[in-house]
Scaffold this motif. Structure first.
Motif, PDB file in Angstrom:
ATOM      1  N   ARG A 178       0.320  -1.829   8.309  1.00 44.08           N
ATOM      2  CA  ARG A 178      -0.149  -2.213   7.045  1.00 44.08           C
ATOM      3  C   ARG A 178      -1.696  -3.022   7.002  1.00 44.08           C
ATOM      4  O   ARG A 178      -1.997  -3.393   5.787  1.00 44.08           O
ATOM      5  CB  ARG A 178       0.855  -3.573   7.092  1.00 44.08           C
ATOM      6  CG  ARG A 178       2.212  -3.132   6.625  1.00 44.08           C
ATOM      7  CD  ARG A 178       3.194  -4.302   6.416  1.00 44.08           C
ATOM      8  NE  ARG A 178       4.475  -3.531   5.992  1.00 44.08           N
ATOM      9  CZ  ARG A 178       5.725  -4.161   6.417  1.00 44.08           C
ATOM     10  NH1 ARG A 178       5.937  -4.931   7.373  1.00 44.08           N
ATOM     11  NH2 ARG A 178       6.906  -3.693   5.819  1.00 44.08           N
ATOM     12  N   ARG A 179      -2.136  -3.008   8.068  1.00 40.34           N
ATOM     13  CA  ARG A 179      -3.583  -3.263   8.235  1.00 40.34           C
ATOM     14  C   ARG A 179      -4.776  -2.295   7.726  1.00 40.34           C
ATOM     15  O   ARG A 179      -5.512  -2.866   7.033  1.00 40.34           O
ATOM     16  CB  ARG A 179      -4.080  -3.855   9.652  1.00 40.34           C
ATOM     17  CG  ARG A 179      -3.928  -5.377   9.786  1.00 40.34           C
ATOM     18  CD  ARG A 179      -4.813  -5.670  11.056  1.00 40.34           C
ATOM     19  NE  ARG A 179      -4.385  -4.939  12.433  1.00 40.34           N
ATOM     20  CZ  ARG A 179      -3.684  -5.149  13.106  1.00 40.34           C
ATOM     21  NH1 ARG A 179      -2.543  -6.099  13.127  1.00 40.34           N
ATOM     22  NH2 ARG A 179      -3.643  -4.417  14.280  1.00 40.34           N
TER      23      ARG A 179
ATOM     24  N   ALA B  76      -3.707   0.950   6.292  1.00 43.69           N
ATOM     25  CA  ALA B  76      -3.350   1.936   5.260  1.00 43.69           C
ATOM     26  C   ALA B  76      -4.141   1.413   3.738  1.00 43.69           C
ATOM     27  O   ALA B  76      -4.371   2.581   3.172  1.00 43.69           O
ATOM     28  CB  ALA B  76      -1.853   2.203   5.151  1.00 43.69           C
ATOM     29  N   PRO B  77      -4.169   0.231   3.418  1.00 42.22           N
ATOM     30  CA  PRO B  77      -4.551  -0.027   2.016  1.00 42.22           C
ATOM     31  C   PRO B  77      -6.036  -0.073   1.745  1.00 42.22           C
ATOM     32  O   PRO B  77      -6.747   0.114   0.875  1.00 42.22           O
ATOM     33  CB  PRO B  77      -4.237  -1.465   2.044  1.00 42.22           C
ATOM     34  CG  PRO B  77      -3.074  -1.740   2.840  1.00 42.22           C
ATOM     35  CD  PRO B  77      -3.672  -0.939   4.059  1.00 42.22           C
ATOM     36  N   ASP B  78      -6.659   0.303   2.932  1.00 38.80           N
ATOM     37  CA  ASP B  78      -8.340   0.291   2.874  1.00 38.80           C
ATOM     38  C   ASP B  78      -8.707   1.726   2.347  1.00 38.80           C
ATOM     39  O   ASP B  78      -8.302   2.730   2.816  1.00 38.80           O
ATOM     40  CB  ASP B  78      -8.818   0.197   4.466  1.00 38.80           C
ATOM     41  CG  ASP B  78     -10.441  -0.027   4.228  1.00 38.80           C
ATOM     42  OD1 ASP B  78     -11.057   0.583   3.677  1.00 38.80           O
ATOM     43  OD2 ASP B  78     -10.584  -1.234   4.779  1.00 38.80           O
ATOM     44  N   ARG B  79      -9.593   1.747   1.266  1.00 39.89           N
ATOM     45  CA  ARG B  79      -9.888   2.815   0.588  1.00 39.89           C
ATOM     46  C   ARG B  79     -10.877   3.610   0.906  1.00 39.89           C
ATOM     47  O   ARG B  79     -11.199   4.528   0.606  1.00 39.89           O
ATOM     48  CB  ARG B  79     -10.114   2.264  -1.102  1.00 39.89           C
ATOM     49  CG  ARG B  79      -8.976   1.693  -1.677  1.00 39.89           C
ATOM     50  CD  ARG B  79      -9.256   1.545  -3.232  1.00 39.89           C
ATOM     51  NE  ARG B  79      -8.298   0.918  -3.890  1.00 39.89           N
ATOM     52  CZ  ARG B  79      -7.206   1.564  -4.430  1.00 39.89           C
ATOM     53  NH1 ARG B  79      -7.034   2.801  -4.362  1.00 39.89           N
ATOM     54  NH2 ARG B  79      -6.098   0.720  -4.983  1.00 39.89           N
TER      55      ARG B  79
ATOM     56  N   ARG C 221      -8.288   7.516   4.327  1.00 44.47           N
ATOM     57  CA  ARG C 221      -6.860   7.904   4.087  1.00 44.47           C
ATOM     58  C   ARG C 221      -6.177   7.730   5.735  1.00 44.47           C
ATOM     59  O   ARG C 221      -6.552   8.520   6.329  1.00 44.47           O
ATOM     60  CB  ARG C 221      -7.086   9.320   3.551  1.00 44.47           C
ATOM     61  CG  ARG C 221      -5.531   9.600   3.173  1.00 44.47           C
ATOM     62  CD  ARG C 221      -5.512  10.803   2.132  1.00 44.47           C
ATOM     63  NE  ARG C 221      -3.919  11.125   1.906  1.00 44.47           N
ATOM     64  CZ  ARG C 221      -3.550  12.264   1.567  1.00 44.47           C
ATOM     65  NH1 ARG C 221      -4.433  13.514   1.389  1.00 44.47           N
ATOM     66  NH2 ARG C 221      -2.369  12.241   1.222  1.00 44.47           N
ATOM     67  N   THR C 222      -5.158   7.198   5.433  1.00 52.10           N
ATOM     68  CA  THR C 222      -4.264   6.966   6.436  1.00 52.10           C
ATOM     69  C   THR C 222      -3.149   8.224   6.661  1.00 52.10           C
ATOM     70  O   THR C 222      -2.415   8.308   5.531  1.00 52.10           O
ATOM     71  CB  THR C 222      -3.818   5.535   6.647  1.00 52.10           C
ATOM     72  OG1 THR C 222      -4.694   4.509   6.781  1.00 52.10           O
ATOM     73  CG2 THR C 222      -2.737   5.362   8.114  1.00 52.10           C
TER      74      THR C 222
ATOM     75  N   PRO D 171       6.203   2.081   7.228  1.00 47.53           N
ATOM     76  CA  PRO D 171       5.873   1.794   5.857  1.00 47.53           C
ATOM     77  C   PRO D 171       5.847   2.722   5.100  1.00 47.53           C
ATOM     78  O   PRO D 171       5.077   3.863   5.522  1.00 47.53           O
ATOM     79  CB  PRO D 171       4.698   0.768   6.011  1.00 47.53           C
ATOM     80  CG  PRO D 171       4.603   0.104   7.191  1.00 47.53           C
ATOM     81  CD  PRO D 171       5.262   1.433   8.160  1.00 47.53           C
TER      82      PRO D 171
ATOM     83  N   GLY E 120       3.838   5.033   2.037  1.00 47.44           N
ATOM     84  CA  GLY E 120       2.822   5.168   1.818  1.00 47.44           C
ATOM     85  C   GLY E 120       1.918   6.268   2.177  1.00 47.44           C
ATOM     86  O   GLY E 120       1.674   7.225   1.666  1.00 47.44           O
ATOM     87  N   PRO E 121       1.417   6.016   3.614  1.00 47.60           N
ATOM     88  CA  PRO E 121       0.689   7.028   4.343  1.00 47.60           C
ATOM     89  C   PRO E 121       1.602   8.518   4.467  1.00 47.60           C
ATOM     90  O   PRO E 121       2.787   8.672   4.635  1.00 47.60           O
ATOM     91  CB  PRO E 121       0.506   6.577   5.528  1.00 47.60           C
ATOM     92  CG  PRO E 121       0.642   4.963   5.432  1.00 47.60           C
ATOM     93  CD  PRO E 121       1.484   4.932   4.387  1.00 47.60           C
TER      94      PRO E 121
ATOM     95  N   PRO F 222      -9.620  -3.148  10.306  1.00 50.23           N
ATOM     96  CA  PRO F 222     -10.512  -2.195   9.434  1.00 50.23           C
ATOM     97  C   PRO F 222     -11.870  -2.233  10.025  1.00 50.23           C
ATOM     98  O   PRO F 222     -12.530  -1.173  10.021  1.00 50.23           O
ATOM     99  CB  PRO F 222     -10.252  -2.763   8.164  1.00 50.23           C
ATOM    100  CG  PRO F 222      -8.904  -3.361   8.245  1.00 50.23           C
ATOM    101  CD  PRO F 222      -8.777  -4.070   9.532  1.00 50.23           C
TER     102      PRO F 222
END
Length: 184
Positions: free
Chosen positions: A36-37, A39-42, A45-46, A63, A65-66, A104
């Protein structure tokens, strides 16, 4: 790189100290928080490299997403090398999920280190490492991650030896959690 958080299958050294169920619980929650820390970082790519393959690819534990990749068989070095070669071209970084201090900013520092080097390693105080990255993973030496004495004080030195001829940068030293003393 992640294993399904099943008691007796993950964090077994920690499990000998605190019990297999609490160790699996810790790993599941630590890994989820890490995903969660990061994966959202653009900026990157996670991907989740999961094991066991079929169970990990279908699991609802992690979670959404990845994207997920199966780790496949072999020792840890064979599975990690396979991940490097399976990813799209470009710099790649593999991290463990049992390092609470990964942020990050730490990931960005490791990628930045690849600007002047062909490989990067984030050391751990016990002789291992929390990350390994390659600028051009598909051009990695054939010896990549072969002959590494995993879970020993020699893991980092053996890994660096397997990167024959590559310029290696080092990033911050971070501690992983292997025992109850590490939890403190």
């Amino acid at each position: 790189m992640l294993k399904e958080p099943r008691p007796g299958r993950v964090k077994t050294r920690l499990g000998r100290d605190i019990g297999m169920v609490p160790a699996a619980w810790w790993f599941r929650h630590q890994s989820t928080a890490l995903i969660r820390r990061l994966a959202p970082d653009r900026r990157w790519r996670t991907w989740l490299a999961v094991s066991p393959d079929a169970e990990g690819l279908q699991s609802r534990v992690w979670p959404a997403g990845p994207a997920r990749l199966a780790q496949g068989g072999g020792d840890l070095g064979q599975r990690m090398a396979r991940q490097f070669r399976a990813l799209p071209p470009g710099p790649a970084l593999i991290i463990g999920a049992d390092i609470p201090d990964i942020t990050p900013a730490r990931i960005a520092d490791a990628f930045r280190a690849l600007g002047a080097a062909q490989a990067v390693i984030g050391p751990a105080p016990d002789g291992g490492y929390w990350c390994i990255g390659l600028k051009h993973p598909r051009a990695a030496p054939a010896t990549l991650l072969r002959g590494v004495r995993w879970s020993t004080a020699h893991a980092r030195a053996d890994t660096e030896a397997s990167l024959a001829g590559l310029r290696i940068a080092h990033t911050a030293t971070l501690r992983d959690v292997d025992t109850s003393a590490d939890l403190r």
